[in-house]
Design a protein around this motif. Structure first.
Motif, PDB file in Angstrom:
ATOM      1  N   ALA A 255       4.300   1.089  -5.451  1.00 10.30           N
ATOM      2  CA  ALA A 255       3.418  -0.082  -5.463  1.00 10.30           C
ATOM      3  C   ALA A 255       2.267   0.132  -6.450  1.00 10.30           C
ATOM      4  O   ALA A 255       1.909  -0.772  -7.218  1.00 10.30           O
TER       5      ALA A 255
ATOM      6  N   PHE B   9       3.495  -9.742  -6.642  1.00 11.06           N
ATOM      7  CA  PHE B   9       3.851  -8.424  -6.130  1.00 11.06           C
ATOM      8  C   PHE B   9       4.925  -8.577  -5.063  1.00 11.06           C
ATOM      9  O   PHE B   9       4.730  -9.278  -4.079  1.00 11.06           O
TER      10      PHE B   9
ATOM     11  N   TYR C  98      -1.047  -1.478  -4.620  1.00  8.00           N
ATOM     12  CA  TYR C  98      -0.760  -2.284  -5.810  1.00  8.00           C
ATOM     13  C   TYR C  98      -2.055  -2.674  -6.521  1.00  8.00           C
ATOM     14  O   TYR C  98      -2.182  -2.522  -7.746  1.00  8.00           O
TER      15      TYR C  98
END
Length: 317
Positions: A23, A113, A132
């Motif tokens: 991530a 995402f 992320y």
């Protein structure tokens, strides 16, 4: 070292498991990576001015990328002579980007995402989004030092679609990111409120930076409050002295015209006190009057000075 770089190095120092590492890399590579294709090979170039960040990115890529990785250093010829660390991935870059959900099957960049696998609960999904966003911040983020009076944190993107998505993503967590277009190819997401900046640093797990940020902010706020109180005190002292000098001038006119006998005993005694104490406040004069046998309140002192002023107006000099 700038405060922003300190934050980034703290974020990258965390130990990421495979899911969180992917991530993080997804956010970092999406906005830092330059894809190069030529001579029958694919390359991905990643850069940083921090040796610590470069080494950490190298370590993450080594775990997840099945190909050749090179690292090099270049130095500018400016006065600061900044070093730039470059990591170059060589091999099946398209497959690597698809494995991180940065590119789709048609080799088109994915803006949103998307976790690599379905998460069991919201808490796990939030952890992935935090990792992320940590990658996004390390790639394109900046934040002002808490020593300045201008609180500002921003993320820079080359396309408007990304900036709008990040605003949508972060505002779901209670942030108030706004966007502006700096030029034809730069879109900025930013927050300016101190509490929002602090909360974002917590969101990306930069807790040491949060402590430094809050300590500086509290110290400056305390200092500002002390200065404000001091300024108020000085202003009040100036007003008191100005009023005292004006009243002494009025009393002098009355005395020069032998009109003191037209005042009551209390008012006459107050005249003497004022001459002896030109910078005394009404509260202080009230206390002196009472100590010398003249029972009176602060409002009573104020009324006596009005009588003195009215009498002084009868005389030109």
């Amino acid at each position: 070292m700038s405060f922003a770089l300190t934050v980034k190095e703290e974020v990258i120092s965390h130990i990421f498991d495979d899911d969180l590492g992917k991530a993080f890399l997804s956010g970092f590579i999406k906005y830092n990576g330059d894809f190069i294709w030529g001579s029958g090979s694919e390359k991905l170039k990643l850069t940083s001015i921090s040796n610590k960040i470069a080494r950490s990115i190298f370590g993450l890529c080594k775990k997840m990328f099945d190909g050749h990785i090179e690292i090099s250093v270049s130095q500018t010829q400016t006065l600061k002579q900044n070093k730039t660390f470059q990591i170059t991935l060589i091999g099946k870059i398209s497959e690597f980007l698809k494995s991180l959900n940065i590119w789709d099957l048609n080799d088109i960049k994915i803006i949103e995402f998307k976790p690599l696998k379905q998460q069991k609960n919201k808490e796990e999904l939030t952890k992935l989004k935090r990792a992320y966003m940590a990658g996004v911040f390390v790639a394109v983020g900046s934040v002002n030092s808490p020593e300045t009076t201008n609180y500002h944190l921003e993320l820079q993107f080359k396309e408007e679609e990304s900036s709008l998505y990040i605003i949508e993503l972060m505002n779901k967590y209670g942030f108030d990111f706004k966007t502006l277009k700096r030029n034809e190819k730069l879109f900025i997401c930013y927050i300016k409120k101190a509490i929002m900046v602090s909360d974002f640093l917590k969101f990306i797990d930069a807790y040491q930076a949060v402590m430094n940020f809050e300590n500086e902010r509290i110290m400056r706020d305390v200092s500002n409050n002390v200065n404000r109180v001091n300024n108020i005190d000085i202003s009040n002292e100036k007003k008191t002295l100005s009023a005292g000098l004006k009243q002494i001038d009025q009393i002098s006119k009355i005395q020069a015209n032998l009109a003191t006998k037209r005042l009551s005993e209390k008012a006459a005694y107050l005249c003497d006190l004022r001459i002896q104490n030109p910078n005394a406040s009404y509260a202080e004069l009230t206390e002196l009057m009472n100590e010398n046998g003249y029972e009176i309140t602060k409002s009573g002192v104020s009324n006596l000075f009005k009588i003195i002023e009215k009498l002084s107006l009868e005389f030109k000099n």
